[in-house]
Design an enzyme around this catalytic site. Sequence first.
Site, short mmCIF file in Angstrom:
data_model
loop_
_atom_site.label_atom_id
_atom_site.label_comp_id
_atom_site.label_asym_id
_atom_site.label_seq_id
_atom_site.Cartn_x
_atom_site.Cartn_y
_atom_site.Cartn_z
N HIS A 173 0.88 -1.27 0.06
CA HIS A 173 0.07 -0.02 0.01
C HIS A 173 0.81 1.24 0.07
O HIS A 173 2.14 1.15 0.39
CB HIS A 173 -0.99 0.00 1.18
N GLY A 174 0.27 2.32 -0.44
CA GLY A 174 1.01 3.49 -0.42
C GLY A 174 1.09 4.22 0.97
O GLY A 174 0.69 3.68 1.85
N ASN A 175 1.85 5.12 1.10
CA ASN A 175 2.10 5.71 2.41
C ASN A 175 0.94 6.15 3.27
O ASN A 175 -0.11 6.74 2.53
CB ASN A 175 2.87 7.21 2.28
N ASN B 21 2.09 5.99 8.56
CA ASN B 21 3.55 5.87 8.33
C ASN B 21 4.13 7.37 8.27
O ASN B 21 5.28 7.57 8.59
CB ASN B 21 3.69 5.47 6.78
N THR C 267 1.69 0.52 13.02
CA THR C 267 0.54 0.44 12.70
C THR C 267 -0.34 -0.92 12.83
O THR C 267 -1.34 -1.11 13.54
CB THR C 267 0.40 0.94 11.42
N ARG D 177 -5.83 0.82 3.88
CA ARG D 177 -4.64 1.11 3.34
C ARG D 177 -4.39 0.36 1.96
O ARG D 177 -3.88 0.94 1.02
CB ARG D 177 -3.60 1.66 4.12
N GLU E 256 -1.43 -6.60 7.60
CA GLU E 256 0.01 -6.48 8.07
C GLU E 256 0.15 -7.40 9.44
O GLU E 256 -0.65 -7.96 10.14
CB GLU E 256 -0.15 -4.96 8.55
N ARG E 257 1.49 -7.48 9.79
CA ARG E 257 1.90 -8.28 11.04
C ARG E 257 1.23 -7.24 12.09
O ARG E 257 1.00 -6.17 11.98
CB ARG E 257 3.10 -8.19 11.00
N TYR F 6 1.12 -5.79 15.32
CA TYR F 6 2.31 -5.27 16.07
C TYR F 6 2.33 -5.18 17.39
O TYR F 6 3.21 -4.66 18.38
CB TYR F 6 2.47 -3.96 15.38
N LYS G 46 7.56 5.31 16.48
CA LYS G 46 8.82 4.30 16.34
C LYS G 46 10.11 5.15 16.71
O LYS G 46 10.91 4.30 17.38
CB LYS G 46 8.94 4.03 14.79
N HIS H 268 0.75 -5.45 2.62
CA HIS H 268 1.61 -4.71 3.55
C HIS H 268 2.83 -5.08 3.65
O HIS H 268 3.65 -6.15 3.34
CB HIS H 268 0.92 -4.86 5.03
N ASN I 44 4.92 -6.30 5.99
CA ASN I 44 5.23 -7.38 6.56
C ASN I 44 4.62 -8.82 6.00
O ASN I 44 5.29 -9.79 6.02
CB ASN I 44 5.32 -7.67 8.03
O1 3PG Z 1 2.78 -1.79 10.54
C1 3PG Z 1 3.56 -0.64 10.34
O2 3PG Z 1 3.88 0.01 11.38
C2 3PG Z 1 4.19 -0.78 9.02
O3 3PG Z 1 3.18 -0.79 8.25
C3 3PG Z 1 5.34 -1.69 9.11
O4 3PG Z 1 6.27 -1.49 9.95
P1 3PG Z 1 7.93 -2.02 9.96
O5 3PG Z 1 8.47 -1.29 8.68
O6 3PG Z 1 8.34 -1.07 11.19
O7 3PG Z 1 7.59 -3.28 10.22
#
Ligand code: 3PG
Length: 247
Positions: A10-12, A16, A22, A61, A88-89, A91, A99, A182, A184
């Site tokens: 996906h784009g920014n 991000n 996220t 996204r 996405e994974r 988190y 971050k 995504h 990950n």
């Molecule tokens: O979920 C997120 O924060 C990003 O999409 C991926 O984050 P990362 O590059 O820190 O794994």
Amino acid sequence: MTHTLILLRHGNSEWNQKNLFTGWVDVGLTDQGRAEATRAGEMIAAFEKQPDVQYTSLLKRAIHTANIALQVADLDWLPVKRSWRLNERHYGALQGKDKAQTLDEFGEEKFMTWRRSFDVPPPVLGDDAEYSQVHDKRYEGIDGEIPRTESLELVIDRMLPYWESDITKDLAASKTVLVTAHGNSLRALVKHLDGISDDAIASLNIPTGIPLVYELDDNFMPIKPAYYLDPEAAAAGAAAVASQGKK
Ligand SMILES: O=C(O)[C@H](O)COP(=O)(O)O
């Protein structure tokens, strides 16, 4: 025969842009993200093989990126299949955290272990936490438990069965497949396709909004190295992802 797979991160996204972890939090695209999706659509339109079917995660996204790209490519009609397995994974307790602040607070080693190790998940996110997805309707009825955190290994565990049960079936039917997902979940698929070791995957970063093309054999393994449709922009984008959180 050769099967063509196009992967698109996906784009920014809004988070991000804010430099926040996220995961499964459902944030939208920024203007930059929409511009990246538009550019991805132009690249897809110019590519020799047009997608016949598209896959996305359940997160907007990715959905919006695919919609914009396919609109630009005049492929709005493309059949779509969506699955949480491409999300996405998750988190964990890092969802919603800055971050750069996380790096300051926990130090580089821990920060990079959480972001890029193969099998160490971030701390679990409590079910009552603001950014938990346990009460989110879209995940009602998913087999197994909704994740509270995930390592890359756990992403592979839930993504690969879908690759095998659904995506490869479309490839086998001679369809060119576009998967919009995504950072990950795509790292997980690329790890599988390119046979990347658990250690080496740490240094692989996927840029936002640039189509990555695989040509696959009948076992759905690459017959040659995958390539980005804009390699220069992809290298710059991957470097930007790698340095997230750093000053
Ligand atoms: O979920 C997120 O924060 C990003 O999409 C991926 O984050 P990362 O590059 O820190 O794994």
